[in-house]
Structure formats: structure tokens, C-alpha cells
Design a protein around this motif. Structure first.
Motif, short mmCIF file in Angstrom:
data_model
loop_
_atom_site.label_atom_id
_atom_site.label_comp_id
_atom_site.label_asym_id
_atom_site.label_seq_id
_atom_site.Cartn_x
_atom_site.Cartn_y
_atom_site.Cartn_z
N ALA A 10 37.05 31.53 27.52
CA ALA A 10 37.68 30.79 28.79
C ALA A 10 38.13 31.59 29.68
O ALA A 10 38.85 30.91 30.70
CB ALA A 10 38.75 29.91 28.02
N GLY A 13 34.24 32.14 34.52
CA GLY A 13 33.05 31.23 34.61
C GLY A 13 33.30 29.88 34.17
O GLY A 13 34.26 29.32 34.44
N ASN A 84 31.37 29.07 23.77
CA ASN A 84 30.82 29.19 24.87
C ASN A 84 30.86 30.93 25.23
O ASN A 84 30.05 31.26 26.14
CB ASN A 84 31.94 28.73 25.91
CG ASN A 84 31.58 28.99 27.35
OD1 ASN A 84 30.75 28.58 27.97
ND2 ASN A 84 32.45 29.95 27.96
N ILE A 87 27.64 37.48 26.30
CA ILE A 87 27.52 38.49 27.35
C ILE A 87 26.20 38.43 27.62
O ILE A 87 25.06 38.24 26.95
CB ILE A 87 27.88 40.04 26.83
CG1 ILE A 87 27.47 40.22 25.22
CG2 ILE A 87 29.42 39.86 26.53
CD1 ILE A 87 27.49 41.53 24.81
N SER A 142 27.25 26.65 24.42
CA SER A 142 26.38 26.96 25.80
C SER A 142 25.35 27.73 25.59
O SER A 142 25.28 28.56 24.86
CB SER A 142 27.69 27.88 26.52
OG SER A 142 28.58 27.11 27.00
N ASN A 143 24.27 27.22 26.09
CA ASN A 143 22.88 27.83 25.73
C ASN A 143 22.19 27.40 27.20
O ASN A 143 22.92 26.85 28.14
CB ASN A 143 22.10 27.27 24.72
CG ASN A 143 21.51 28.06 24.19
OD1 ASN A 143 20.63 28.65 24.98
ND2 ASN A 143 21.21 28.31 22.75
N GLY A 144 21.02 27.74 27.26
CA GLY A 144 20.17 27.55 28.53
C GLY A 144 18.74 27.77 28.53
O GLY A 144 18.28 28.09 27.31
N1 LIG Z 1 25.70 31.15 34.33
C1 LIG Z 1 24.43 30.73 33.88
O1 LIG Z 1 23.36 30.51 34.77
C2 LIG Z 1 24.14 30.07 32.38
C3 LIG Z 1 23.05 29.36 32.22
C4 LIG Z 1 23.03 28.94 30.61
C5 LIG Z 1 23.89 29.28 30.12
N2 LIG Z 1 25.17 29.97 30.29
C6 LIG Z 1 25.99 30.16 29.26
O2 LIG Z 1 27.32 29.79 29.47
C7 LIG Z 1 28.22 30.57 28.91
C8 LIG Z 1 29.32 30.80 29.73
O3 LIG Z 1 28.63 31.89 30.57
P1 LIG Z 1 29.14 31.99 32.11
O4 LIG Z 1 27.82 31.86 32.85
O5 LIG Z 1 30.41 31.27 32.58
O6 LIG Z 1 29.31 33.71 32.31
P2 LIG Z 1 30.70 34.49 32.26
O7 LIG Z 1 31.44 34.03 33.56
O8 LIG Z 1 30.38 35.98 32.07
O9 LIG Z 1 31.63 33.91 31.08
C9 LIG Z 1 31.32 34.53 29.79
C10 LIG Z 1 32.76 34.62 29.05
O10 LIG Z 1 32.41 34.85 27.64
C11 LIG Z 1 33.61 35.95 27.51
N3 LIG Z 1 33.36 36.94 26.33
C12 LIG Z 1 32.37 37.81 26.65
N4 LIG Z 1 32.20 38.49 25.35
C13 LIG Z 1 33.31 38.09 24.57
C14 LIG Z 1 33.74 38.46 23.38
N5 LIG Z 1 33.40 39.36 22.62
N6 LIG Z 1 34.81 37.64 23.00
C15 LIG Z 1 35.13 36.71 23.67
N7 LIG Z 1 35.07 36.40 24.80
C16 LIG Z 1 33.96 36.87 25.49
C17 LIG Z 1 33.51 36.42 28.84
O11 LIG Z 1 35.05 37.22 28.71
P3 LIG Z 1 35.71 38.08 30.15
O12 LIG Z 1 35.95 37.23 31.20
O13 LIG Z 1 36.59 38.99 29.59
O14 LIG Z 1 34.10 38.66 30.68
C18 LIG Z 1 33.77 35.32 29.60
O15 LIG Z 1 35.02 34.56 29.59
C19 LIG Z 1 27.44 31.55 28.12
O16 LIG Z 1 27.31 31.05 26.75
C20 LIG Z 1 26.20 31.69 28.81
O17 LIG Z 1 25.34 32.34 27.83
C21 LIG Z 1 25.13 30.54 31.47
#
Ligand SMILES: NC(=O)c1ccc[n+]([C@@H]2O[C@H](COP(=O)([O-])OP(=O)(O)OC[C@H]3O[C@@H](n4cnc5c(N)ncnc54)[C@H](OP(=O)(O)O)[C@@H]3O)[C@@H](O)[C@H]2O)c1
Length: 251
Positions: A10, A13, A84, A87, A142-144
Motif C-alpha cells: 500500500a 502506485g 497487491n 516487484i 492484482s494481476n494483468g
Molecule cells: N502498473 C501496471 O501497469 C500493472 C498492470 C497489471 C498489474 N499490476 C499489478 O498491480 C500491483 C501494484 O503494482 P503497481 O503498478 O502499483 O506498482 P508499484 O507502484 O511498484 O507498487 C507495488 C507495491 O508493492 C510493494 N512491494 C514490493 N515488494 C514488496 C514486499 N516484499 N513486501 C511488501 N510490499 C512490497 C511496493 O513497495 P515499495 O513502495 O516499497 O516499492 C509497492 O507498494 C502489482 O501486483 C502489479 O503486478 C500493475
């Protein structure tokens, strides 16, 4: 009445935007993340978030601590678990035409699976009993499309080109997560369990695109995601992989 929602990842993003939106709508949000400073910032930015707690999903011991801590602050049920955290360590790797020996090092695969797959399943293991106490229990992942075999084999060449050969470890972790989701949905018929795609959004994982290929702003994903987390849903779709237009995404 507001729901109790626990969110992993949380701190930035999508997870951060969802945490703020749900707290502003008077839901009881338990926001978790791996960065203490970002959690503190989140609480400063949105005082309506009920609880912020450290949870690095790649560290098994942190789950025990969190379960004890949220019990201590009086949380008895979780209506929605938003799994959600993830990485993506392969942004700068385009594998098109490269020899296999130059593909991501095993370390990248291990790290990616540790968070995106094992971390997600640890989250379910830790909090499933709490979600089962809810009359409207939901677990959303969360997936895609990167996690979809269907998209990687899409009949439209431009879709296949868009995904490219760029993200094998991330894509595999998300494809495996979908299979876990399907099994969980079958095993827990009283719950609504699904994978949700936010679409391509501008975050650390989504990047900011190139040329005229630009992701959408994270806010645009909120109505779709929050509907499945706390709104009215068709529970018969449990076990589905749901896209931004409510369509079913091909596995
Ligand atoms: N962006 C897209 O286009 C897209 C598309 C499809 C699916 N998704 C999915 O949406 C979800 C959110 O991703 P996002 O796009 O919002 O990217 P993001 O901004 O990088 O968010 C990812 C979050 O996960 C946290 N995280 C990473 N490793 C962790 C760990 N070991 N323990 C706890 N938290 C951890 C991050 O923490 P930090 O703040 O410390 O980095 C960040 O808060 C993900 O599951 C991603 O696969 C994203």
C-alpha cells in the motif's frame, strides 16, 4: 457500513491510491508495506487510514507479528484482502533475439517469485481465517495481461509485440498466481476470489511508456478496482481473471 480491507503493497502506485480512496470513503483500511518511511508518509497524507503496519511479504516472520498487532488494535474480521504487493525487476531487459544465457539471472527469478507468488500465498495463509469470519469475504489478487498465456499467444500480432519477450520472471510469477487463485476459489466457495487487472497504469511497475504508448494514470483504475474490493459484484464470477472493462481475460 464500511468494510475492513487489508492491502499489501500500500506504499505506492495502485495499492496506495486504493488505500486512500477506500479510507476517504469511510472503510477501515489496514495498509501494509515494506517501507516504514513510506507508510508514515501515507498516514500523514491520509489520516483516515485506520492502521498502517510493516509487512514485507518476502519475510515470513513478519506475518506473525502483524497478526498479533492487528488483533491488539481490535481488528476481528477482514472483509477484503487485497493481495497487491509485487516487484518487477526486468524493466531494462528486452530478450528479443538474445541468447538464453543472457536471460534474467536465477536470482531475479527467485526474488520475483518470492514476492509475487510466495509472498501472495503467505498473505492468504495468514489472513484467510479472518476473511472467513466476514459475511461478504473477498480475496482479490492484482494481476494483468502479462500473466496471461492467452495474451502472449494473442492472434493479433501487435498485442504479442507489445508484450514482447521482456518479462519472463514477472509474467511467470503472475501466471502461477492465477492458478493458485483458481484453486483457492474452488476450495473456498463462500468467498469471492478473483484476479483483477488494473490495465496498464503509470507506476513503478507500469513505467511511463515510450513515444505515443503511454499508460493511464493510476486514478483511472480506481472505480474498477474498488468496485470489486467493496462494491456490488456478481459473486458467480469467483475464480475469474477480470479485466478493466469487466471482461474475462483469457488465461
Ligand atoms: N502498473 C501496471 O501497469 C500493472 C498492470 C497489471 C498489474 N499490476 C499489478 O498491480 C500491483 C501494484 O503494482 P503497481 O503498478 O502499483 O506498482 P508499484 O507502484 O511498484 O507498487 C507495488 C507495491 O508493492 C510493494 N512491494 C514490493 N515488494 C514488496 C514486499 N516484499 N513486501 C511488501 N510490499 C512490497 C511496493 O513497495 P515499495 O513502495 O516499497 O516499492 C509497492 O507498494 C502489482 O501486483 C502489479 O503486478 C500493475
Amino acid at each position: 457500513m464500511g468494510k475492513t480491507v487489508l492491502i499489501t503493497g500500500a506504499t505506492s502506485g495502485l495499492g496506495r491510491a486504493v488505500a486512500i480512496a477506500l479510507a476517504e470513503a469511510d472503510h477501515c483500511v489496514i495498509a501494509t508495506g515494506r517501507s516504514r518511511s513510506k507508510l508514515d508518509q501515507l498516514k500523514r497524507d491520509c489520516s483516515k487510514i485506520a492502521v498502517v503496519r510493516d509487512l514485507n511479504v518476502a519475510i515470513p516472520d513478519q506475518f506473525k507479528t502483524l497478526v498479533t498487532e492487528i488483533s491488539a488494535v481490535g481488528v476481528e474480521i477482514i472483509d477484503t484482502l487485497f493481495v497487491n504487493a509485487a516487484i518487477h525487476l526486468e524493466h531494462d531487459h528486452d530478450h528479443e533475439g538474445k541468447p538464453y544465457a543472457e536471460w534474467p539471472h536465477a536470482k531475479i527469478r527467485c526474488k520475483t517469485y518470492e514476492t509475487n507468488l510466495f509472498g501472495a500465498m503467505r498473505t492468504v495463509d495468514a489472513f484467510l481465517p479472518w476473511v472467513l469470519y466476514s459475511k461478504d469475504g473477498r480475496i482479490l489478487f492484482s494481476n494483468g495481461t502479462l500473466g496471461s498465456f492467452g495474451w502472449h499467444h494473442h492472434e493479433n500480432q501487435s498485442y504479442r509485440n507489445m508484450l514482447g519477450i521482456k518479462h519472463p520472471a514477472y509474467a511467470a510469477s503472475k501466471a502461477a498466481l492465477n492458478m493458485e487463485m483458481v484453486h483457492l476459489a474452488r476450495q473456498q466457495p463462500s468467498l469471492f476470489v478473483a484476479s483483477l487487472s488494473p490495465g496498464w497504469i503509470e507506476t513503478a511497475i507500469g513505467g511511463s511508456g515510450t513515444g505515443n504508448m503511454k499508460p493511464r494514470k493510476v486514478e483511472t483504475a480506481l472505480p474498477h478496482i474498488t468496485k470489486y474490493l467493496v462494491g456490488d459484484i456478481d459473486r458467480s464470477r469467483s475464480g475469474s481473471f477480470i479485466g478493466v472493462r469487466d471482461e474475462t481475460i483469457a488465461w
